[in-house]
Design a protein around this motif. Sequence first.
Motif, short mmCIF file in Angstrom:
data_model
loop_
_atom_site.label_atom_id
_atom_site.label_comp_id
_atom_site.label_asym_id
_atom_site.label_seq_id
_atom_site.Cartn_x
_atom_site.Cartn_y
_atom_site.Cartn_z
N THR A 48 0.33 -1.26 -0.08
CA THR A 48 -0.13 -0.09 0.46
C THR A 48 0.61 1.14 -0.15
O THR A 48 2.00 1.51 1.27
CB THR A 48 -1.19 -0.56 1.39
OG1 THR A 48 -1.66 -1.20 1.09
CG2 THR A 48 -2.04 1.57 1.93
N ARG A 49 0.27 2.05 -0.75
CA ARG A 49 1.76 3.61 -0.94
C ARG A 49 0.54 4.29 -0.45
O ARG A 49 -1.08 4.92 -0.84
CB ARG A 49 1.89 3.39 -1.95
CG ARG A 49 3.09 2.70 -2.52
CD ARG A 49 3.95 2.45 -3.46
NE ARG A 49 4.96 2.38 -4.32
CZ ARG A 49 5.38 1.96 -5.22
NH1 ARG A 49 6.43 3.27 -4.68
NH2 ARG A 49 6.71 0.93 -5.04
N ASP A 50 1.20 5.88 0.03
CA ASP A 50 0.41 6.84 -0.55
C ASP A 50 0.09 7.58 -1.00
O ASP A 50 0.82 8.03 -2.01
CB ASP A 50 1.01 7.82 1.40
CG ASP A 50 0.64 9.04 1.81
OD1 ASP A 50 -0.64 9.56 1.27
OD2 ASP A 50 0.15 9.76 2.97
N ARG B 149 -0.79 3.04 -9.68
CA ARG B 149 -0.93 2.41 -8.84
C ARG B 149 -1.64 1.13 -9.92
O ARG B 149 -1.72 0.20 -9.92
CB ARG B 149 -1.70 3.09 -8.20
CG ARG B 149 -2.98 1.80 -7.35
CD ARG B 149 -4.06 2.18 -5.58
NE ARG B 149 -4.50 3.00 -6.80
CZ ARG B 149 -5.71 3.87 -5.81
NH1 ARG B 149 -5.48 3.91 -4.51
NH2 ARG B 149 -6.18 4.51 -6.23
N TRP C 30 -0.52 -2.47 -10.67
CA TRP C 30 -1.91 -3.50 -10.89
C TRP C 30 -2.11 -4.52 -11.99
O TRP C 30 -2.43 -5.93 -11.98
CB TRP C 30 -3.50 -2.89 -10.81
CG TRP C 30 -4.13 -3.14 -8.72
CD1 TRP C 30 -3.32 -2.86 -8.10
CD2 TRP C 30 -4.82 -2.00 -8.69
NE1 TRP C 30 -3.55 -2.31 -7.21
CE2 TRP C 30 -4.67 -1.65 -7.04
CE3 TRP C 30 -5.51 -0.41 -9.69
CZ2 TRP C 30 -5.47 -0.89 -7.03
CZ3 TRP C 30 -6.32 0.19 -8.52
CH2 TRP C 30 -5.95 0.03 -7.03
N ASP D 93 -10.63 2.14 -3.02
CA ASP D 93 -9.96 0.82 -2.99
C ASP D 93 -10.71 -0.06 -2.11
O ASP D 93 -8.77 -0.02 -1.00
CB ASP D 93 -8.04 1.16 -3.23
CG ASP D 93 -7.23 -0.04 -3.03
OD1 ASP D 93 -7.87 -0.73 -3.29
OD2 ASP D 93 -6.15 0.37 -2.97
N ASP D 94 -11.19 -0.25 -2.32
CA ASP D 94 -11.95 -1.24 -1.22
C ASP D 94 -12.61 -2.59 -1.87
O ASP D 94 -13.02 -2.36 -2.99
CB ASP D 94 -13.02 -0.96 -0.19
CG ASP D 94 -12.30 -0.07 0.73
OD1 ASP D 94 -11.56 -0.14 0.63
OD2 ASP D 94 -12.23 1.25 0.73
#
Length: 272
Positions: free
Chosen positions: A3-5, A53, A57, A249-250
């Motif tokens: 996970t990235r900020d 991001r 993926w 992102d859930d």
Amino acid sequence: MPTRDMTVNDPLEDFNTRTITLEGASKIVQVSGTGPAVIVMPEMPGISPQVARFARWVRDAGFTVYLPSLFGTDGAVPTVEEGTAVMQRACVSAEFRAFGANRTSPVTQWLRSLARLAHQECQGPGVGAIGMCFTGNFALTMTLEQSVLAPVLCQPSLPLDDPAGLEIAPDDLQEVRERLQRDDVTVMGYRFAGDTWCRAERFAAYTAALGDRFVGRVLPDSAANPEPPPFFETVVASPHSVVTAHLIDDAGEPTIAARDEIVAFFTERLTR
């Protein structure tokens, strides 16, 4: 993938920064991964942390991602001031046709050559291509390159002054139609219902032009991230970026389902 900020600049340290010269022009391309090639074209105002991001993926699904730098600062969080300046410069650039329908942006010739090079380097059945926002329609024009087998149009926003217009010259569109039919190529499209930059009229125009070769997906506005980066909140000001700035992102979210469908589309077309 770690996970990235998304609120800080992305160093893109896991990409190989290459300078690629094609068609007499040199551009920076961020490359990462192994497997068949997918060209991920950034949305306005550039390769944001959210665009990177999405590219990761795709890479982690088994592809080599080619992420060309077409405008903006690679890895930068989209701010209002810089994002607006980048968009203004792109709108008057000779590489793009931001206004006026029925014209093809010259940069697509370079992108078609990039797809050809990526196919030579990665092999496999062919290449995937996804455009977003300002670059949204470019993936369609890129099907004029025979190696492009999986085109995806995310919230295609050009021409900016004609909601029902298509950013492609009539002769190119005719060649695209013939190529889609001849080689059984499907074009996927994604937008939010209330997107003011990519409205229902544009998807209707794609359907009229491409028939059942165009498969459009329309997500409800309620599926959009309510707290996107500043440029998207202030300048874009509507649900817009399906798999990047407005993605939630859930698990179970419609935007994640769209992302997964796009990756599955690449897998089906490029790994058979």
